[in-house]
Motif scaffolding. Structure first.
Motif, PDB file in Angstrom:
ATOM      1  N   ALA A  62       0.830  -1.203   0.000  1.00  0.00           N
ATOM      2  CA  ALA A  62       0.000   0.000   0.000  1.00  0.00           C
ATOM      3  C   ALA A  62       0.868   1.257   0.000  1.00  0.00           C
ATOM      4  O   ALA A  62       0.588   2.215  -0.715  1.00  0.00           O
ATOM      5  N   LYS A  63       1.943   1.228   0.793  1.00  0.00           N
ATOM      6  CA  LYS A  63       2.842   2.383   0.837  1.00  0.00           C
ATOM      7  C   LYS A  63       3.540   2.569  -0.508  1.00  0.00           C
ATOM      8  O   LYS A  63       3.697   3.690  -0.991  1.00  0.00           O
ATOM      9  N   LEU A  64       3.955   1.460  -1.118  1.00  0.00           N
ATOM     10  CA  LEU A  64       4.597   1.555  -2.431  1.00  0.00           C
ATOM     11  C   LEU A  64       3.636   2.113  -3.471  1.00  0.00           C
ATOM     12  O   LEU A  64       4.016   2.941  -4.298  1.00  0.00           O
ATOM     13  N   LYS A  65       2.398   1.657  -3.414  1.00  0.00           N
ATOM     14  CA  LYS A  65       1.397   2.101  -4.381  1.00  0.00           C
ATOM     15  C   LYS A  65       1.156   3.603  -4.263  1.00  0.00           C
ATOM     16  O   LYS A  65       0.926   4.291  -5.255  1.00  0.00           O
ATOM     17  N   LYS A  66       1.223   4.119  -3.026  1.00  0.00           N
ATOM     18  CA  LYS A  66       1.036   5.552  -2.801  1.00  0.00           C
ATOM     19  C   LYS A  66       2.274   6.354  -3.179  1.00  0.00           C
ATOM     20  O   LYS A  66       2.239   7.576  -3.215  1.00  0.00           O
ATOM     21  N   GLY A  67       3.399   5.659  -3.406  1.00  0.00           N
ATOM     22  CA  GLY A  67       4.631   6.353  -3.734  1.00  0.00           C
ATOM     23  C   GLY A  67       5.453   6.721  -2.508  1.00  0.00           C
ATOM     24  O   GLY A  67       6.411   7.486  -2.597  1.00  0.00           O
ATOM     25  N   ASP A  68       5.093   6.168  -1.367  1.00  0.00           N
ATOM     26  CA  ASP A  68       5.797   6.444  -0.116  1.00  0.00           C
ATOM     27  C   ASP A  68       6.942   5.442   0.036  1.00  0.00           C
ATOM     28  O   ASP A  68       6.849   4.467   0.763  1.00  0.00           O
ATOM     29  N   LEU A  69       8.045   5.706  -0.665  1.00  0.00           N
ATOM     30  CA  LEU A  69       9.174   4.781  -0.668  1.00  0.00           C
ATOM     31  C   LEU A  69       9.828   4.664   0.702  1.00  0.00           C
ATOM     32  O   LEU A  69      10.128   3.559   1.160  1.00  0.00           O
ATOM     33  N   SER A  70      10.009   5.786   1.383  1.00  0.00           N
ATOM     34  CA  SER A  70      10.637   5.737   2.710  1.00  0.00           C
ATOM     35  C   SER A  70       9.729   4.989   3.699  1.00  0.00           C
ATOM     36  O   SER A  70      10.220   4.243   4.549  1.00  0.00           O
ATOM     37  N   GLY A  71       8.425   5.180   3.589  1.00  0.00           N
ATOM     38  CA  GLY A  71       7.490   4.450   4.450  1.00  0.00           C
ATOM     39  C   GLY A  71       7.522   2.959   4.167  1.00  0.00           C
ATOM     40  O   GLY A  71       7.463   2.133   5.082  1.00  0.00           O
ATOM     41  N   ALA A  72       7.634   2.589   2.884  1.00  0.00           N
ATOM     42  CA  ALA A  72       7.705   1.176   2.510  1.00  0.00           C
ATOM     43  C   ALA A  72       8.987   0.547   3.042  1.00  0.00           C
ATOM     44  O   ALA A  72       8.973  -0.573   3.556  1.00  0.00           O
ATOM     45  N   ILE A  73      10.094   1.285   2.944  1.00  0.00           N
ATOM     46  CA  ILE A  73      11.366   0.781   3.468  1.00  0.00           C
ATOM     47  C   ILE A  73      11.277   0.638   4.988  1.00  0.00           C
ATOM     48  O   ILE A  73      11.716  -0.367   5.550  1.00  0.00           O
ATOM     49  N   GLY A  74      10.694   1.622   5.652  1.00  0.00           N
ATOM     50  CA  GLY A  74      10.508   1.543   7.099  1.00  0.00           C
ATOM     51  C   GLY A  74       9.652   0.353   7.496  1.00  0.00           C
ATOM     52  O   GLY A  74       9.951  -0.355   8.455  1.00  0.00           O
ATOM     53  N   GLN A  75       8.581   0.102   6.729  1.00  0.00           N
ATOM     54  CA  GLN A  75       7.716  -1.047   7.004  1.00  0.00           C
ATOM     55  C   GLN A  75       8.478  -2.348   6.811  1.00  0.00           C
ATOM     56  O   GLN A  75       8.341  -3.288   7.584  1.00  0.00           O
ATOM     57  N   SER A  76       9.294  -2.394   5.778  1.00  0.00           N
ATOM     58  CA  SER A  76      10.092  -3.585   5.502  1.00  0.00           C
ATOM     59  C   SER A  76      11.085  -3.843   6.640  1.00  0.00           C
ATOM     60  O   SER A  76      11.256  -4.991   7.077  1.00  0.00           O
ATOM     61  N   ILE A  77      11.708  -2.793   7.127  1.00  0.00           N
ATOM     62  CA  ILE A  77      12.647  -2.928   8.241  1.00  0.00           C
ATOM     63  C   ILE A  77      11.918  -3.401   9.493  1.00  0.00           C
ATOM     64  O   ILE A  77      12.404  -4.287  10.209  1.00  0.00           O
ATOM     65  N   LEU A  78      10.740  -2.830   9.763  1.00  0.00           N
ATOM     66  CA  LEU A  78       9.949  -3.234  10.926  1.00  0.00           C
ATOM     67  C   LEU A  78       9.584  -4.721  10.844  1.00  0.00           C
ATOM     68  O   LEU A  78       9.722  -5.462  11.818  1.00  0.00           O
ATOM     69  N   GLU A  79       9.146  -5.165   9.658  1.00  0.00           N
ATOM     70  CA  GLU A  79       8.788  -6.576   9.485  1.00  0.00           C
ATOM     71  C   GLU A  79      10.008  -7.479   9.659  1.00  0.00           C
ATOM     72  O   GLU A  79       9.903  -8.566  10.230  1.00  0.00           O
ATOM     73  N   ALA A  80      11.170  -7.015   9.185  1.00  0.00           N
ATOM     74  CA  ALA A  80      12.395  -7.796   9.350  1.00  0.00           C
ATOM     75  C   ALA A  80      12.770  -7.910  10.828  1.00  0.00           C
ATOM     76  O   ALA A  80      13.187  -8.977  11.296  1.00  0.00           O
ATOM     77  N   GLU A  81      12.623  -6.804  11.568  1.00  0.00           N
ATOM     78  CA  GLU A  81      12.910  -6.831  13.001  1.00  0.00           C
ATOM     79  C   GLU A  81      11.965  -7.769  13.743  1.00  0.00           C
ATOM     80  O   GLU A  81      12.375  -8.509  14.639  1.00  0.00           O
ATOM     81  N   GLN A  82      10.696  -7.741  13.351  1.00  0.00           N
ATOM     82  CA  GLN A  82       9.726  -8.645  13.975  1.00  0.00           C
ATOM     83  C   GLN A  82      10.054 -10.100  13.659  1.00  0.00           C
ATOM     84  O   GLN A  82       9.958 -10.969  14.524  1.00  0.00           O
ATOM     85  N   ALA A  83      10.475 -10.370  12.436  1.00  0.00           N
ATOM     86  CA  ALA A  83      10.850 -11.731  12.056  1.00  0.00           C
ATOM     87  C   ALA A  83      12.079 -12.182  12.841  1.00  0.00           C
ATOM     88  O   ALA A  83      12.161 -13.342  13.278  1.00  0.00           O
ATOM     89  N   GLN A  84      13.014 -11.264  13.044  1.00  0.00           N
ATOM     90  CA  GLN A  84      14.211 -11.591  13.810  1.00  0.00           C
ATOM     91  C   GLN A  84      13.851 -11.908  15.262  1.00  0.00           C
ATOM     92  O   GLN A  84      14.392 -12.841  15.851  1.00  0.00           O
ATOM     93  N   GLU A  85      12.919 -11.153  15.821  1.00  0.00           N
ATOM     94  CA  GLU A  85      12.465 -11.397  17.199  1.00  0.00           C
ATOM     95  C   GLU A  85      11.813 -12.785  17.316  1.00  0.00           C
ATOM     96  O   GLU A  85      12.087 -13.537  18.253  1.00  0.00           O
ATOM     97  N   VAL A  86      10.967 -13.123  16.353  1.00  0.00           N
ATOM     98  CA  VAL A  86      10.314 -14.438  16.354  1.00  0.00           C
ATOM     99  C   VAL A  86      11.361 -15.540  16.231  1.00  0.00           C
ATOM    100  O   VAL A  86      11.290 -16.573  16.907  1.00  0.00           O
TER     101      VAL A  86
END
Length: 115
Positions: A62-86
């Protein structure tokens, strides 16, 4: 004849209403995937096609579709951190279970002598 509590016409209307909510590109994609709103088999298959197209986008998409590249990267980093925690929780659970199995094995070996 009813399927899932709905008549043929009700299925057909639901498909038509949902199909009309799609964008032109999505409608074309639906047709390419086999959308055809005539006949029981086609209507039921068409509903499955529509459900796949209507699935909500991930937050990243959704962020990519809106053109929010920094938000998409931030979301990707957040998901990676959550995966690392799991993954860390999984590793600690495995270590704990491993030590429990080792203790049980040692107890069994101490209790019963080897021949």
């Amino acid at each position: 004849m009813n399927v899932d509590g709905m008549s043929y016409r009700q299925w057909q209307k639901r498909n038509t209403d949902t199909f009309q909510q799609l964008t032109k590109a999505q409608q074309q994609a639906a047709r390419q995937q086999g959308y055809r709103n005539v006949g029981w088999q086609q209507i039921q298959q068409s509903w499955k096609v529509l459900q796949q197209l209507m699935r909500p986008l991930s937050l990243f998409d959704a962020k990519l579709k809106k053109g929010d590249l920094s938000g998409a990267i931030g979301q990707s980093i957040l998901e990676a951190e959550q995966a690392q925690e799991v993954a860390q929780q999984g590793i600690s659970n495995l270590k704990r279970k491993h030590s429990q199995v080792q203790e049980l094995a040692e107890t069994a070996l101490n209790k019963y002598q080897l021949l």
